[in-house]
Design a protein around this motif. Sequence first.
Motif, mmCIF file in Angstrom:
data_model
loop_
_atom_site.group_PDB
_atom_site.id
_atom_site.type_symbol
_atom_site.label_atom_id
_atom_site.label_comp_id
_atom_site.label_asym_id
_atom_site.label_seq_id
_atom_site.Cartn_x
_atom_site.Cartn_y
_atom_site.Cartn_z
ATOM 1 N N VAL A 45 -7.708 8.738 9.160
ATOM 2 C CA VAL A 45 -6.665 8.824 10.169
ATOM 3 C C VAL A 45 -6.434 10.312 10.435
ATOM 4 C CG1 VAL A 45 -4.250 8.323 10.700
ATOM 5 C CG2 VAL A 45 -5.610 6.682 9.394
ATOM 6 N N VAL A 49 -1.218 10.459 5.907
ATOM 7 C CA VAL A 49 -0.552 9.168 5.728
ATOM 8 C C VAL A 49 -0.022 9.104 4.297
ATOM 9 C CG1 VAL A 49 -0.774 6.655 5.747
ATOM 10 C CG2 VAL A 49 -2.086 8.040 7.381
ATOM 11 N N VAL A 51 2.084 6.711 1.658
ATOM 12 C CA VAL A 51 2.521 5.338 1.420
ATOM 13 C C VAL A 51 3.527 5.323 0.279
ATOM 14 C CG1 VAL A 51 1.810 3.069 0.588
ATOM 15 C CG2 VAL A 51 0.440 4.239 2.302
ATOM 16 N N ARG A 128 -0.185 -2.776 9.699
ATOM 17 C CA ARG A 128 0.268 -1.386 9.751
ATOM 18 C C ARG A 128 -0.820 -0.421 10.209
ATOM 19 N NH1 ARG A 128 4.078 -2.514 4.699
ATOM 20 N NH2 ARG A 128 2.784 -4.372 4.793
ATOM 21 N N ARG A 129 -2.065 -0.778 10.022
ATOM 22 C CA ARG A 129 -3.141 0.070 10.548
ATOM 23 C C ARG A 129 -3.102 0.100 12.075
ATOM 24 N NH1 ARG A 129 -8.551 -1.486 11.331
ATOM 25 N NH2 ARG A 129 -9.975 0.268 11.589
ATOM 26 N N ALA A 132 -0.139 2.213 13.076
ATOM 27 C CA ALA A 132 -0.425 3.638 12.920
ATOM 28 C C ALA A 132 -1.208 4.159 14.120
ATOM 29 C CB ALA A 132 -1.201 3.874 11.627
ATOM 30 N N LEU A 144 2.552 10.264 9.009
ATOM 31 C CA LEU A 144 2.986 8.874 8.936
ATOM 32 C C LEU A 144 3.467 8.552 7.528
ATOM 33 C CD1 LEU A 144 0.006 7.189 10.853
ATOM 34 C CD2 LEU A 144 2.173 8.044 11.804
ATOM 35 N N CYS A 146 4.513 5.274 5.379
ATOM 36 C CA CYS A 146 4.504 3.810 5.364
ATOM 37 C C CYS A 146 5.474 3.320 4.297
ATOM 38 C CB CYS A 146 3.094 3.295 5.096
ATOM 39 S SG CYS A 146 2.963 1.497 5.190
ATOM 40 N N LEU A 155 -4.679 -0.085 5.517
ATOM 41 C CA LEU A 155 -4.214 1.192 6.050
ATOM 42 C C LEU A 155 -4.764 2.336 5.203
ATOM 43 C CD1 LEU A 155 -2.342 2.806 7.993
ATOM 44 C CD2 LEU A 155 -0.577 2.610 6.217
ATOM 45 N N ARG A 157 -4.926 5.869 3.499
ATOM 46 C CA ARG A 157 -3.813 6.700 3.090
ATOM 47 C C ARG A 157 -4.291 7.929 2.340
ATOM 48 N NH1 ARG A 157 -2.462 2.182 -0.180
ATOM 49 N NH2 ARG A 157 -2.435 1.163 1.846
#
Length: 342
Positions: A45, A49, A51, A128-129, A132, A144, A146, A155, A157
């Motif tokens: 991503v 990210v 989490v 959630r992917r 995002a 991001l 989460c 997702l 991360r």
Amino acid sequence: MSSLIDRLWYGKGRPLRFLAPLSWIYQAVAASRRRKAWEFRNEVVPVPVVVVGNITAGGTGKSPLTALLVTEFRAAGWRPVVLSRGYGGNSAQYPLLVDGHSDPAQAGDEPVMLARTTGVPVVVDPQRRRGAAWALKQGLGDILICDDGLQHYALPRDVEIAVFDGARGMGNGSVIPVGPLREPASRLSSVDFVVVNGGEFEAGSRIESFQGIEHPQIYTMALEPSSLTNLITGESRPLSDLEGQSVRAVAGIGNPGRFFDTLRGLGAVVEGVPFPDHHDFKAGDLEAENGQWIVMTAKDAVKCQGFASDNAWVFSVQARLAPEFIASLLARIRQRTEQIIS
């Protein structure tokens, strides 16, 4: 139901051990999901990210930690976006952009609460992917967070933070339904940070182990009372006004006992009324005797504003962690960002 689960999962022994075959099935399904999500392990991503999650069922303090991270990231120059599953919400379409005025029945209570308390964009999507990707396409931010996504393996991360209730810990150490674990304790070896909320440890410190689990980055967190606000009028009162005050405390959260104990610690005379987590409150749930205050969490308050009376008060808390944790987290994010760029 909550007190029964506490006795079965967090008491001595394993009274539900006869359900072990179901626990094995639960673990097999979870492992299968992890393997299927593994295909995304090399997917990147284009922003960091983070989490925040847990390996136990129930409330551990994830949302206050998420709110703290928003504050710290903004102070460091980032533009955070919060991702959420939106548990309890029922939107006709996803992704759903949530703000402080969104309907909790559609968005879920925690996303609306986070939008109100942080002021940053909150994107709700059970996938959630997908949420995002949409948030980035809309240009909503550049980092991001989460909320409650440790088991949402699809997702990608960069940083994982596992949060524990310091008093409850891992309970009897068994996986659902025999115990409270969503995943075996061995899962902690792959997370970046472990945060212990409350319990016997000094708040805001770094510790070497927790219930036999050793990890290089374990930090303690405290949830400190921050405000008492009238749900209808917006009036603020000092927390000291709770001393000697008769309170009917209502709580549809994962660990209502912690909320009740906090109010008692401030001197309130508490009648604790627990409800299931994410409870759909009705006006009848907020009845009180003459002179008695209704006190609730910020998470529950977003669902009660339309029918509460002016004796309803919102009790808010804020997370406190060691500056060392924040510094280490920001350093990890900078490191991952450099890897993404390169």
